[in-house]
Design a protein around this motif. Sequence first.
Motif, PDB file in Angstrom:
ATOM      1  N   PRO A   1      -3.726 -20.195   8.846  1.00 45.46           N
ATOM      2  CA  PRO A   1      -3.586 -19.570  10.177  1.00 45.46           C
ATOM      3  C   PRO A   1      -4.510 -20.206  11.208  1.00 45.46           C
TER       4      PRO A   1
ATOM      5  N   TYR B   1      -3.210 -23.672  12.167  1.00 48.59           N
ATOM      6  CA  TYR B   1      -2.028 -23.594  13.032  1.00 48.59           C
ATOM      7  C   TYR B   1      -2.436 -23.241  14.464  1.00 48.59           C
TER       8      TYR B   1
ATOM      9  N   GLN C   1       5.426 -16.752   9.513  1.00 44.76           N
ATOM     10  CA  GLN C   1       4.471 -17.797   9.875  1.00 44.76           C
ATOM     11  C   GLN C   1       5.030 -19.118   9.336  1.00 44.76           C
TER      12      GLN C   1
END
Lengths: 315, 439
Positions: free
Chosen positions: B291, B294, B374
């Motif tokens: 995460p 990204y 995601q």
Amino acid sequence: MTHSAMDAAARATPPNIARRIRGLSDRTIAWLFVAPTIFLLLAINIFPLIWTVYLSFTNYRANRPNKAVEWVGFENYQNILTDDGIWANMQATAHFLFWTIVFQVLIGFTLAWLINKKFKGNDLWTTLIVLPMMLSPAVVGNFWTFLYQPQIGLFNYAVEFLTGTPASSFEMLGTTTLAPWAIVIVDTWMWTPFVMLICLAGLRSIPDYIYEAAEVDRASKWRQFWTITIPMVLPFLMLAVLFRGIENFKMFDLVVQLTGGGPGSVTELASINLKREAFEKWRTGYSSAYAIILFVTVFGLASIYVKALNKVKER
Amino acid sequence: MKARYLAASAAMALVLGAASGARAEGELTLCWAAWDPANALVELSKEFEEQSGTKMNFEFIPWPNFADRMLNELNSGGQLCDLLIGDSQWIGGGAENGHYVKLNDFFDANGISMDDFAPATVYAYSTWPKGTENYYALPAMGDANGWFYRKDWFARPELQEAFQAEYGRPLAEPKTQLELRDIAKFFQGREIDGQTVYGASIFTERGSEGITMGITGALYAWGFKYENTPGSYDMEGAVNSPAAVEALEFYKSLYDCCTPPGYTNAYMTESLDAFKSGQVAMAMNWFAFFPGLYADPNTGGDKIDFFVNPGQNVQGSTLGGQGISVVSYSDNQEGALEYIKWFAQPDVQAKWWALGGYSAHNAVLNDPGFATSQPFAGDFLEAMANVQDFWQEPAYAELLLAMQERMHNYVVAGEGTAQEALDGLVADWTEVFKEEGKL
């Protein structure tokens, strides 16, 4: 204290305490004063040492409270002394110890000899030179990893500038041939000033009249150096070697920060290996035996060395 | 000896207690590693604080020192942590040495079912002995070792063309380990936007667990097994099988051909740094960091994409992740159990995933929208379906350190052969298990 002051102190002591103290012998009072120190020494130094010796004959593991502890005799000592890996660690330690002392003595003495000459900016240079030893080993280790970085490290670029070898073509901390020298260089950089300071004290303790007498006798500078300077600085130099020897035998922080003992195990010094055995593998009995072997080695060597040092001083 | 140990532990606990200061009643301390998901957990726990009136304290330790610090804490019977999110490999020692509270009765009393969590995570994070219904942790953070790459570089026409010409296939996410090495070789030393870039950043760290976690990614892809028969500790021919030798030789060749210069002691942070600074085309790391990667303004977003550890003979990924346990030395076990009860709720687990934590709850993982929630969620599911973990024995630290040393000596220092390294590893592990009385 003057006689009248003692009288005043005696008069100020409450009568009952004075009576009690008067009843004690000097020896008892002396014991009362040193007892706390002796107790602390026993509790903090002697008991752990004896306890370590005991543990070294067992298979005790501090992380296994439920496991039965067995007396294994000299098995731990035998296993350590016949372990090729530990001899490799000892060799790495010996390499580190020998070369750091050689370089620190040579460079430290040379710097002290130069600083001892009267010249402008003498004090500034002394201050600048001693700066590295003021730093924390963890900090030194950390920033030297950057200096040794093949892509951005100043050390590699300095080598490229001086020799033409491309900076990114060699890895001081990443190759087995260079890493043992990389840690020697950093320790030498950090601790040469310490040797220099001790040598400087030695050089400054030599009275000028001895050199003046040698001048009168038409002794050359070279002869003065070998017959006056070296013999008179030698006890100081030997003391510096003793300090650095003991320190580097148990070197841990700087090398852990630089290489973590790698690549492979080429810079895994005995103390690093001992820490892994004791607090990562939790082989408490085994590592106690290891610690005793290291202690006896360093204590034995230091004792022999101190005798030699005393003989040099007597001359 | 036990009495002496207890006395020593009590003294140490007293000192630690005094050092850490008295903790007020109604407070809980949760210990974990210092990394991105820990910040998410702090955020998530605010809801628990509101609901229960309990103040949460957090003790986050940087990864390189996490095991040392926490295992010392547990071994000394320290009371720093009420709750510990400990590494999966600690479960054996935690259970057998009495560091963790057994949770079966608590789960039964509160309707918490392990069937609600992904089986691989329950097996890896919660059970001891392995596979039995003895639970010492609740799966807290699913994780595996995965890969990420510069999608923008892969998409460049001139690089596509050059790769096609050299390898006869399009430049795309690798499907096998050997394809991965081809791509890494292709990028190694290439000039992109005036900067020299390198193939891949892989784990080579020696001190803790780094190189083992990297190498097992290759070993598992070649079908590596720790034992010939599970539970037998019969390792000869399994650990040093021809396939394992091939996998290890592959990892060394990847290290030799395709990593940035000076990459001799690299783990999570170095891998992230190498990627974020634009040095490498591909990098391995734990899904937990994805995460954050990204979201990175320079190398994240449309410049990055993710892929699961490629298979070779089989599909396989190295398991990361942790379960949450109640420390048996805690003086607030009731409060700690309340936290676990709250954390196990499906809606809390859903928030956990939304904040950046990797939930292992089936309600989250089996949600139809999860795989697309995601860019890395689908890869995470795929990885977790084929994960394998390192030994979880009480002697795991010795087993791990032996592997670290053997692997680093071979891969980084170039000592000996892959066969010798694995034969040596079998010998080391056999010695450990003999000492443990398991052989």
